[in-house]
Scaffold this motif. Structure first.
Motif, short mmCIF file in Angstrom:
data_model
loop_
_atom_site.label_atom_id
_atom_site.label_comp_id
_atom_site.label_asym_id
_atom_site.label_seq_id
_atom_site.Cartn_x
_atom_site.Cartn_y
_atom_site.Cartn_z
N GLU A 302 0.83 -1.21 0.00
CA GLU A 302 0.00 0.00 0.00
C GLU A 302 0.86 1.25 0.00
OE1 GLU A 302 -4.24 -0.76 2.01
OE2 GLU A 302 -2.58 -0.99 3.42
N ASN A 306 1.02 3.86 -3.16
CA ASN A 306 0.70 5.28 -2.97
C ASN A 306 1.82 6.16 -3.55
OD1 ASN A 306 -0.94 7.47 -1.72
ND2 ASN A 306 0.89 7.72 -0.46
N ASN A 309 1.45 6.34 -7.14
CA ASN A 309 0.11 6.81 -7.51
C ASN A 309 -0.69 5.70 -8.19
OD1 ASN A 309 -1.89 8.79 -7.57
ND2 ASN A 309 -1.32 9.46 -9.63
N ILE A 310 -0.64 4.50 -7.61
CA ILE A 310 -1.40 3.36 -8.10
C ILE A 310 -2.49 3.04 -7.09
CG2 ILE A 310 -1.32 0.91 -8.74
CD1 ILE A 310 1.62 1.30 -9.46
N GLU A 311 -3.74 2.99 -7.55
CA GLU A 311 -4.84 2.71 -6.63
C GLU A 311 -4.77 1.26 -6.15
OE1 GLU A 311 -9.74 2.93 -6.54
OE2 GLU A 311 -8.61 3.97 -8.12
N TYR A 312 -4.84 1.07 -4.83
CA TYR A 312 -4.67 -0.27 -4.25
C TYR A 312 -5.92 -1.12 -4.43
CZ TYR A 312 -3.68 -3.92 -0.81
OH TYR A 312 -3.49 -5.13 -0.19
N ASN A 313 -7.07 -0.60 -4.01
CA ASN A 313 -8.32 -1.37 -4.06
C ASN A 313 -9.05 -1.12 -5.38
OD1 ASN A 313 -8.39 -2.65 -1.40
ND2 ASN A 313 -8.50 -0.55 -0.62
N LEU A 314 -8.68 -1.90 -6.37
CA LEU A 314 -9.28 -1.79 -7.70
C LEU A 314 -9.23 -3.18 -8.34
CD1 LEU A 314 -10.45 0.34 -9.65
CD2 LEU A 314 -8.16 0.57 -10.63
N ASN A 411 -7.70 -6.50 -5.20
CA ASN A 411 -6.70 -5.51 -4.79
C ASN A 411 -5.34 -5.83 -5.39
OD1 ASN A 411 -5.09 -7.17 -2.82
ND2 ASN A 411 -7.10 -7.30 -1.84
#
Length: 549
Positions: A302, A306, A309-314, A411
């Motif tokens: 996580e 961050n 800049n990569i979304e974790y919950n996707l 995720n």
């Protein structure tokens, strides 16, 4: 063998010291298990002779009470710990207290440090191939170490010394000593030829080194074996094993052990102890680390996601384009030779034209894509992939292309599972669907994966032998087509009209064949459970034909 018989097996065994449990010397021991690190849910058996080297246990202050109680619950036959300079009288006294408190029902032996794992295993003669046994024990212990809170580079090095019994050095990319471990007290204070190490590494920078082709240096008294530690695009340092000349006759054994340790050292350096070998991690390297399962700490994933800049919950899935020259005849899609860079780049450009939002990573003969899961019907997506394949093979006719697809995961941390899915799909899909499609979706192969995980399960073999196996044997003995008949019935969900058309037979003939199948197998195909047994049997049959079982 009775425990009391051990002491007469060799002069060294006669020096084993009974710490406690004299009253249990009549216990039987049936197997040897080496545990360099204690872990819960260990698969021990009644009567196991468990051998431990307690240096990691002492260093990490792992509860002796937890260890002894765990062994007691699993009813081991005997516990032996290899003594070294880390075993103090205070620790032995503590052992006694815990043993008495928990009423341990097995003997505990103190094994002098001059007895190596090899000495013990070879004397007991429980295995024919000692090298293979020890390498497998080491591998299991590495895996178990990784799943604990004690996973560190230094502990990996310590564990390796239990098997190689030499001095182990971790070197930086410039050849400087970063960390070390040893078990033999004689190795403490040993003079290391640091200038020689630096020269060896510098002189071999331009050579093609690998974990199977290390640098080997003999100074007359000792052998230095230096292995590169590297990822796809970055050098991390070196692993150096220093051994006395009289211990080098097992060179292949030591290479096998080092090759088991190296991936875990790399994982540790990249994810847990970056301060040991500091480097700047790229986004590409971070994504590779996720896919290859190099992270086990969700918080680290996580944090780094961050940063990039990569979304974790996707929800995402992984797909791979595999490329191979048509002249290749490998049975395994994933053993393709290196593909020219211009072909890789052209493939990437064509794929990006249709899948421009996907994250892409190039390898020597494949391209890995990570795609966000949208609400697009699977049929439409598969049409896009087939269209892409047609375009690629039209543009580059001298190459064969195939695509593997994983399931979607919620995720970022689970994308290593997606990567495992897609690798399995490519490897097995091409063999299952011979001369057919070249887009292999994991959803179509998930049952094969389940069966593949249990290659020698007697229940699965019984399921096959009592169903599809009988049909297959009957066909061969009677020159009938019952096997093909049940294949098509299952493929078309027991739609008799469609199956009869594909078989070019009348429906009455199909009914007669089905009745014969039921007589042979004693299965009622009107029953959903029976249909499931036959369906699983067909998949097991496919795996048998591939010699994967």
């Amino acid at each position: 063998m009775k425990i009391q018989e051990l002491f007469s097996l060799s002069p060294n065994f006669s020096k084993f010291e009974i710490v406690s449990g004299d009253e249990y010397l009549d216990n039987d021991i049936t197997r040897i298990t080496i545990m360099d690190i204690f872990y819960e849910n260990s698969q021990l058996k009644k009567g196991d002779f468990v051998i431990i080297s307690p240096d990691i246990i002492i260093k990490e202050k792992i509860s002796l009470a937890t260890i002894l109680n765990g062994f007691k619950e699993q009813k081991i036959g005997l516990l032996g710990f290899v003594s070294n300079n880390s075993i103090s009288d205070e620790i032995i006294s503590h052992f006694h207290q815990i043993i008495k408190l928990y009423e341990v029902n097995f003997p505990v032996l103190k094994i002098p440090a001059n007895n190596t794992y090899r000495d013990i295993v070879s004397t007991l003669n429980y295995t024919r191939d000692i090298d293979v046994f020890l390498v497998n024990q080491f591998k299991n212990n590495l895996i178990n170490l990784k799943n604990t809170n004690y996973f560190s580079t230094n502990n990996i090095l310590k564990m390796l010394t239990h098997y190689i019994n030499g001095l182990i050095l971790l070197l930086s990319t410039n050849g400087e000593i970063v960390d070390y471990a040893y078990t033999n007290p004689l190795d403490e204070g040993k003079k290391i030829l640091t200038d020689t190490l630096l020269s060896l590494i510098k002189d071999n920078k331009s050579n093609t080194l690998s974990t199977l082709n290390p640098i080997v240096y003999n100074n007359g008294d000792e052998i230095y074996t230096i292995y590169p530690l590297e990822t796809y695009d970055r050098d991390l340092g070196y692993l150096c094993v220093v051994e006395d000349m009289d211990k080098t006759e097992r060179n292949q054994y030591n290479i096998s052990l080092s090759n088991e340790a190296i991936p875990f050292i790399i994982i540790s350096l990249m994810t847990y102890h970056e301060e040991e070998l500091i480097y700047k991690k790229s986004k590409d390297e971070f994504v590779r680390g996720i896919l290859y399962g190099l992270y086990s700490d969700k918080n680290i994933v996580e944090k780094e996601a961050n940063f990039f800049n990569i979304e974790y919950n996707l929800k995402r899935f992984v797909w791979i384009i595999n490329i191979r020259p048509l002249k290749e005849e490998h049975s395994d899609l994933l053993t393709s030779e290196k593909v020219p860079l211009n072909i890789i780049n052209e493939t990437l450009n064509i794929a990006k034209a249709s899948f421009y939002d996907d994250e892409a990573i190039t390898n020597t003969s494949s391209i890995i894509f990570i795609r966000v899961k949208h609400e697009i019907p699977n049929e439409k997506l598969l049409r896009k992939y087939n269209s892409l394949l047609n375009t690629l093979e039209f543009q580059m006719p001298e190459y064969k292309f195939s695509i593997g697809l994983s399931r979607a995961y919620d995720n970022l941390n689970d994308l290593n599972l997606a990567y495992e899915d897609v690798i399995f799909s490519l490897r097995i899909g091409a063999k299952i669907f011979k001369n057919g499609k070249s887009v292999y979706a994991y959803d179509d192969l998930i049952i094969y994966h389940l069966l593949y995980k249990y290659p020698s399960n007697p229940i699965l073999e019984r399921l096959y032998n009592n169903g599809i196996g009988k049909i297959y044997t009957y066909d061969r003995e009677n020159n009938t087509q019952l096997f093909e008949t049940i294949q098509l019935l299952i493929k078309y969900n027991f739609n008799f009209s469609e199956a009869a058309d594909k078989l070019f037979i009348h429906r009455n003939t199909l009914y007669q064949r089905l009745k014969r199948i039921e007589e042979i197998t004693a299965l009622d195909t009107n029953n959903s459970e029976a249909r499931l047994i036959l369906q699983l049997g067909l998949k097991i049959h496919d795996l048998f034909l591939l010699n994967l079982k």
